[in-house]
Write a protein that holds these residues in place. Structure first.
Motif, short mmCIF file in Angstrom:
data_model
loop_
_atom_site.label_atom_id
_atom_site.label_comp_id
_atom_site.label_asym_id
_atom_site.label_seq_id
_atom_site.Cartn_x
_atom_site.Cartn_y
_atom_site.Cartn_z
N ILE A 268 0.30 -0.25 5.97
CA ILE A 268 0.64 -1.60 6.43
C ILE A 268 -0.30 -2.63 5.81
N LYS A 269 -1.59 -2.30 5.71
CA LYS A 269 -2.57 -3.24 5.18
C LYS A 269 -2.63 -3.20 3.65
N LYS A 270 -2.61 -2.01 3.08
CA LYS A 270 -2.79 -1.87 1.63
C LYS A 270 -1.48 -1.94 0.85
N GLY A 271 -0.37 -1.71 1.55
CA GLY A 271 0.90 -1.65 0.84
C GLY A 271 1.05 -0.31 0.15
N VAL A 272 1.75 -0.27 -0.98
CA VAL A 272 1.93 0.96 -1.74
C VAL A 272 0.70 1.21 -2.60
N PHE A 273 0.16 2.43 -2.57
CA PHE A 273 -1.02 2.76 -3.35
C PHE A 273 -1.00 4.24 -3.70
N VAL A 274 -1.82 4.61 -4.68
CA VAL A 274 -1.95 6.00 -5.09
C VAL A 274 -3.16 6.59 -4.38
N GLU A 275 -2.92 7.55 -3.52
CA GLU A 275 -4.00 8.14 -2.72
C GLU A 275 -4.92 8.98 -3.60
#
Length: 231
Positions: free
Chosen positions: A132-139
């Motif tokens: 919700i805070k970071k949006g889409v990201f690569v873990e």
């Protein structure tokens, strides 16, 4: 360079520096300037037997500010190194106005429907997450903090050397993968005891080559990178 192409030709920029002690004297001993800026492209030199006019692509007089010089000369130059230089130029300028900044870089590759970290070749395949805070990201992708354009370019160069490149009969350096270099910028500013934090991202994307399969003779796993579903 392409002959006759304005965008590829060499350009000359001249800046007239301010006077220092003992400069600006004519042969008669008075304080008249030995040259003057007559237009944004020309300067006039007080030479004998007659003055001489010199023409350049751009001329900045001694009253021109550093910001104006940068906008006229460097801002419109293409290239990643200048992109980084311009970004950190803005960061340094804003930092003088009670703001603080953090900049970090990551570099990933999408190859054969898998995500790899170009800054950590020993890592396994990574996964895309959504927050919700970071949006889409690569873990799990490595993020390196940088403090200058030179450091950002070093991170880019490191990842580029690690990028998987497959040979094809059309071009041995033709990439069969997608690469995404991300610069995340965070600014923090305190106004009346209220802390404002802003975050933005700059994504530089290099897509896989678009050669036709029958021309490159590329097949099997190397071709699967073109079958990635749309985001």
């Amino acid at each position: 360079h392409s002959p006759g192409s304005d965008s590829d030709s060499i350009k000359v920029f001249v800046r007239v520096r301010p006077l220092t002690q003992g400069t600006g004297l004519t042969t008669d001993g008075d304080q008249s300037l030995c040259l003057s800026v007559t237009s944004p492209n020309t300067i006039r030199l007080l030479s004998k037997p007659q003055p001489r006019i010199f023409t350049y692509d751009h001329v900045a007089d001694m009253d021109t500010t550093q910001d104006a010089v940068f906008s006229s000369v460097a801002k419109n130059i293409c290239g990643l190194s200048f992109c980084f230089e311009y970004l950190f130029f803005l960061i340094n300028r804003e930092s003088k106005q009670s703001k603080s900044f953090l900049c970090k870089c990551s570099f990933i590759e999408i190859y054969n429907e898998q995500i790899y970290d170009l800054l950590d070749t020993a890592s396994a395949s990574l996964f895309v997450r959504e927050n919700i805070k970071k949006g889409v990201f690569v873990e799990g992708a490595v993020e390196k903090f940088v403090n200058s354009a030179a450091e950002a370019y070093q991170v880019l160069s490191l990842g580029w050397r690690n990028r998987r490149v497959a040979s094809t009969s059309m071009n041995r350096e033709s990439s069969r993968s997608h690469a995404v270099f991300t610069m995340t910028l965070e600014s923090k500013e305190s106004i009346n005891e209220v802390v404002n934090i802003r975050m933005s991202q700059l994504n530089l994307v290099d897509l896989a080559g678009s050669e036709r399969q029958k021309d490159t003779h590329t097949e099997g796993s190397r071709l699967k990178v073109h079958c990635l579903p749309s985001a």
